[in-house]
Write an enzyme that holds these catalytic residues in place. Structure first.
Site, PDB file in Angstrom:
ATOM      1  N   ASN A  15      32.314  48.021  28.111  1.00 34.19           N
ATOM      2  CA  ASN A  15      33.357  48.296  27.111  1.00 34.19           C
ATOM      3  C   ASN A  15      34.630  48.723  27.858  1.00 34.19           C
ATOM      4  OD1 ASN A  15      35.056  49.851  25.371  1.00 34.19           O
ATOM      5  ND2 ASN A  15      33.409  49.943  23.888  1.00 34.19           N
ATOM      6  N   HIS A  18      38.806  51.896  27.196  1.00 38.37           N
ATOM      7  CA  HIS A  18      39.535  53.001  27.833  1.00 38.37           C
ATOM      8  C   HIS A  18      40.618  52.538  28.802  1.00 38.37           C
ATOM      9  CE1 HIS A  18      37.501  55.957  25.714  1.00 38.37           C
ATOM     10  NE2 HIS A  18      36.615  56.381  26.595  1.00 38.37           N
ATOM     11  N   ARG A  26      50.908  55.633  27.906  1.00 38.08           N
ATOM     12  CA  ARG A  26      52.241  55.559  28.475  1.00 38.08           C
ATOM     13  C   ARG A  26      53.143  54.574  27.726  1.00 38.08           C
ATOM     14  NH1 ARG A  26      54.884  56.940  33.349  1.00 38.08           N
ATOM     15  NH2 ARG A  26      53.662  58.827  33.397  1.00 38.08           N
ATOM     16  N   HIS A  51      36.679  47.261  21.086  1.00 36.16           N
ATOM     17  CA  HIS A  51      36.674  47.728  19.696  1.00 36.16           C
ATOM     18  C   HIS A  51      38.107  47.676  19.184  1.00 36.16           C
ATOM     19  CE1 HIS A  51      35.399  51.241  16.789  1.00 36.16           C
ATOM     20  NE2 HIS A  51      35.942  50.216  16.150  1.00 36.16           N
ATOM     21  N   ARG A  53      40.187  48.850  16.644  1.00 41.61           N
ATOM     22  CA  ARG A  53      40.157  49.862  15.579  1.00 41.61           C
ATOM     23  C   ARG A  53      41.271  49.620  14.595  1.00 41.61           C
ATOM     24  NH1 ARG A  53      36.790  54.530  17.284  1.00 41.61           N
ATOM     25  NH2 ARG A  53      37.342  55.360  15.265  1.00 41.61           N
ATOM     26  N   ARG A  57      44.391  52.277  18.212  1.00 45.19           N
ATOM     27  CA  ARG A  57      44.704  53.342  19.170  1.00 45.19           C
ATOM     28  C   ARG A  57      44.545  52.902  20.627  1.00 45.19           C
ATOM     29  NH1 ARG A  57      39.644  57.406  18.217  1.00 45.19           N
ATOM     30  NH2 ARG A  57      40.420  57.297  16.089  1.00 45.19           N
ATOM     31  N   HIS A  58      43.714  51.883  20.865  1.00 43.34           N
ATOM     32  CA  HIS A  58      43.602  51.401  22.261  1.00 43.34           C
ATOM     33  C   HIS A  58      43.757  49.875  22.322  1.00 43.34           C
ATOM     34  CE1 HIS A  58      39.453  51.283  20.882  1.00 43.34           C
ATOM     35  NE2 HIS A  58      39.198  52.551  21.162  1.00 43.34           N
ATOM     36  N   GLU A  78      33.684  44.767  18.587  1.00 38.17           N
ATOM     37  CA  GLU A  78      33.281  45.835  17.664  1.00 38.17           C
ATOM     38  C   GLU A  78      34.368  46.001  16.622  1.00 38.17           C
ATOM     39  OE1 GLU A  78      32.720  49.513  19.683  1.00 38.17           O
ATOM     40  OE2 GLU A  78      31.103  48.752  20.902  1.00 38.17           O
ATOM     41  N   THR A 108      35.454  59.074  18.987  1.00 41.65           N
ATOM     42  CA  THR A 108      34.695  57.856  19.286  1.00 41.65           C
ATOM     43  C   THR A 108      33.741  57.635  18.113  1.00 41.65           C
ATOM     44  OG1 THR A 108      33.222  56.786  20.886  1.00 41.65           O
ATOM     45  CG2 THR A 108      32.947  59.163  20.597  1.00 41.65           C
ATOM     46  N   THR A 109      33.095  56.467  18.066  1.00 46.05           N
ATOM     47  CA  THR A 109      32.202  56.168  16.943  1.00 46.05           C
ATOM     48  C   THR A 109      31.126  57.253  16.847  1.00 46.05           C
ATOM     49  OG1 THR A 109      32.534  53.881  17.584  1.00 46.05           O
ATOM     50  CG2 THR A 109      30.903  54.300  15.862  1.00 46.05           C
ATOM     51  N   GLU A 159      22.265  47.389  17.417  1.00 47.28           N
ATOM     52  CA  GLU A 159      22.553  48.195  18.606  1.00 47.28           C
ATOM     53  C   GLU A 159      22.176  49.624  18.251  1.00 47.28           C
ATOM     54  OE1 GLU A 159      26.311  47.716  20.675  1.00 47.28           O
ATOM     55  OE2 GLU A 159      26.219  49.804  21.348  1.00 47.28           O
ATOM     56  N   HIS A 204      26.034  54.002  23.797  1.00 50.07           N
ATOM     57  CA  HIS A 204      26.826  55.194  23.470  1.00 50.07           C
ATOM     58  C   HIS A 204      26.392  56.374  24.323  1.00 50.07           C
ATOM     59  CE1 HIS A 204      29.620  57.744  21.355  1.00 50.07           C
ATOM     60  NE2 HIS A 204      30.079  56.636  20.791  1.00 50.07           N
ATOM     61  N   GLY A 205      27.327  56.858  25.104  1.00 48.20           N
ATOM     62  CA  GLY A 205      27.072  58.037  25.927  1.00 48.20           C
ATOM     63  C   GLY A 205      26.214  57.779  27.153  1.00 48.20           C
ATOM     64  N   GLY A 226      30.784  52.146  28.198  1.00 51.14           N
ATOM     65  CA  GLY A 226      32.228  52.198  28.410  1.00 51.14           C
ATOM     66  C   GLY A 226      32.681  53.435  29.146  1.00 51.14           C
ATOM     67  N   HIS A 227      32.700  54.578  28.446  1.00 54.53           N
ATOM     68  CA  HIS A 227      33.357  55.786  28.960  1.00 54.53           C
ATOM     69  C   HIS A 227      32.921  56.166  30.379  1.00 54.53           C
ATOM     70  CE1 HIS A 227      35.468  59.620  28.471  1.00 54.53           C
ATOM     71  NE2 HIS A 227      34.465  60.124  29.152  1.00 54.53           N
TER      72      HIS A 227
HETATM   73  N1  PXP Z   1      28.480  50.873  21.467  1.00 59.19           N
HETATM   74  C1  PXP Z   1      29.295  51.146  20.424  1.00 59.19           C
HETATM   75  C2  PXP Z   1      28.982  50.512  19.119  1.00 59.19           C
HETATM   76  C3  PXP Z   1      30.429  51.970  20.572  1.00 59.19           C
HETATM   77  O1  PXP Z   1      31.211  52.232  19.510  1.00 59.19           O
HETATM   78  C4  PXP Z   1      30.705  52.506  21.835  1.00 59.19           C
HETATM   79  C5  PXP Z   1      31.915  53.361  22.030  1.00 59.19           C
HETATM   80  O2  PXP Z   1      33.059  52.631  21.814  1.00 59.19           O
HETATM   81  C6  PXP Z   1      29.840  52.187  22.892  1.00 59.19           C
HETATM   82  C7  PXP Z   1      28.719  51.381  22.683  1.00 59.19           C
HETATM   83  C8  PXP Z   1      30.086  52.683  24.276  1.00 59.19           C
HETATM   84  O3  PXP Z   1      29.966  54.074  24.317  1.00 59.19           O
HETATM   85  P1  PXP Z   1      30.449  54.850  25.594  1.00 59.19           P
HETATM   86  O4  PXP Z   1      31.930  54.646  25.705  1.00 59.19           O
HETATM   87  O5  PXP Z   1      30.077  56.265  25.302  1.00 59.19           O
HETATM   88  O6  PXP Z   1      29.713  54.265  26.763  1.00 59.19           O
END
Ligand code: PXP
Length: 249
Positions: A15, A18, A26, A51, A53, A57-58, A78, A108-109, A159, A204-205, A226-227
């Site tokens: 993802n 970010h 900026r 994603h 949104r 925002r990004h 997404e 975040t979601t 997912e 996620h996470g 992603g993060h």
């Molecule tokens: N899957 C979904 C559906 C998400 O919304 C996100 C966050 O955008 C992720 C995966 C990735 O999560 P993370 O950025 O915490 O790795």
């Protein structure tokens, strides 16, 4: 479609939201999430997730079109199940659309989609994406009722939200993390029994520290990260961050 290797390691979807977050901070044209997506592919990512949104925002609309055009793997878009997003998806034609809940104020979601509460609406929405040749995944909490509702809606994949599992690790709650891991393992098995054709992704996470236990669960097709991966990239560079995440899986 790419399939996990014989070692049954899940695929890695990166993802790159970010990268766009940094650009938007900026208000200039760099860094480019398009360039980042291509670099991730070169480093071995099996797909790219973005994603779009509602509040932009990004990721911006132009990013979606450019990434869709230039990727050589698969784009997972997404989005919330809105009329606006349906029109964009049908025009862009990503390989996957992943439907997520969206709240304006969230960082975040936050939770999974309530498929049980909107089965009819989602069935109709998914059929429109299918008619455009797009495969659909639903981002849900690892709960039996949500999994069965996803099957009813004819989703191609789910997912599973790994956020609770990741959060238990952050507060060093080992028992809680084991319980969440078990919940995810059970959810994969429930999904396989409910519809053996439905793919099971997770995300996620996830970080290099907590990803392995999830990657070891048999039957998980792809992990979306992603993060933590972009955070690693700040220190080691994007290509190395992808390679390191794949190795940690
Ligand atoms: N899957 C979904 C559906 C998400 O919304 C996100 C966050 O955008 C992720 C995966 C990735 O999560 P993370 O950025 O915490 O790795």
């Amino acid at each position: 479609m790419a399939t996990p290797s014989s070692s049954k390691k899940p695929l890695l979807g990166v993802n790159v939201d970010h990268v766009a977050t940094l650009r938007q901070a900026r208000g200039v044209a760099y860094p480019s999430p398009v360039a980042a997506a291509l670099l991730c592919e070169q480093a071995g990512a099996d797909g790219i997730t973005i994603h779009l949104r509602e509040d932009r925002r990004h990721i911006q609309d132009s990013d979606v079109y450019e990434i869709a055009e230039q990727l050589t793997t698969r784009l997972n878009l997404e989005m919330a199940a809105t009329t606006e997003m349906l029109a964009i998806a049908c025009e862009v034609q990503p390989f996957w659309v992943c439907l997520v809940p969206e709240k304006r104020a969230e960082l975040t979601t936050e939770g999974g989609l309530n498929v049980v509460g909107q089965t009819e609406e989602l069935t109709d929405y998914i059929s429109k994406l299918h008619a455009a040749g797009i495969k659909v995944s639903l981002f849900i909490d690892p709960e039996e009722t949500q999994i069965k509702a996803a099957v009813t809606c004819r989703a191609d994949a789910i997912e599973l939200h790994t956020g609770a599992y990741a959060e238990m690790g952050l507060v060093s709650n080992t028992d809680g993390q084991h319980a969440e891991l078990e919940r995810i393992r059970q959810a994969v098995s429930t999904a396989q029994q409910a519809d053996s054709d439905m793919l099971v992704n997770a995300g996620h996470g996830l970080t290099r520290e907590n990803v392995n236990a999830i990657a070891q669960i048999e039957g998980i097709y792809e992990l979306n990260i992603g993060h933590a991966l972009i955070a690693d990239a700040v220190f080691v560079g994007l290509e190395k961050a992808v390679i390191m995440m794949k190795a940690a899986m």
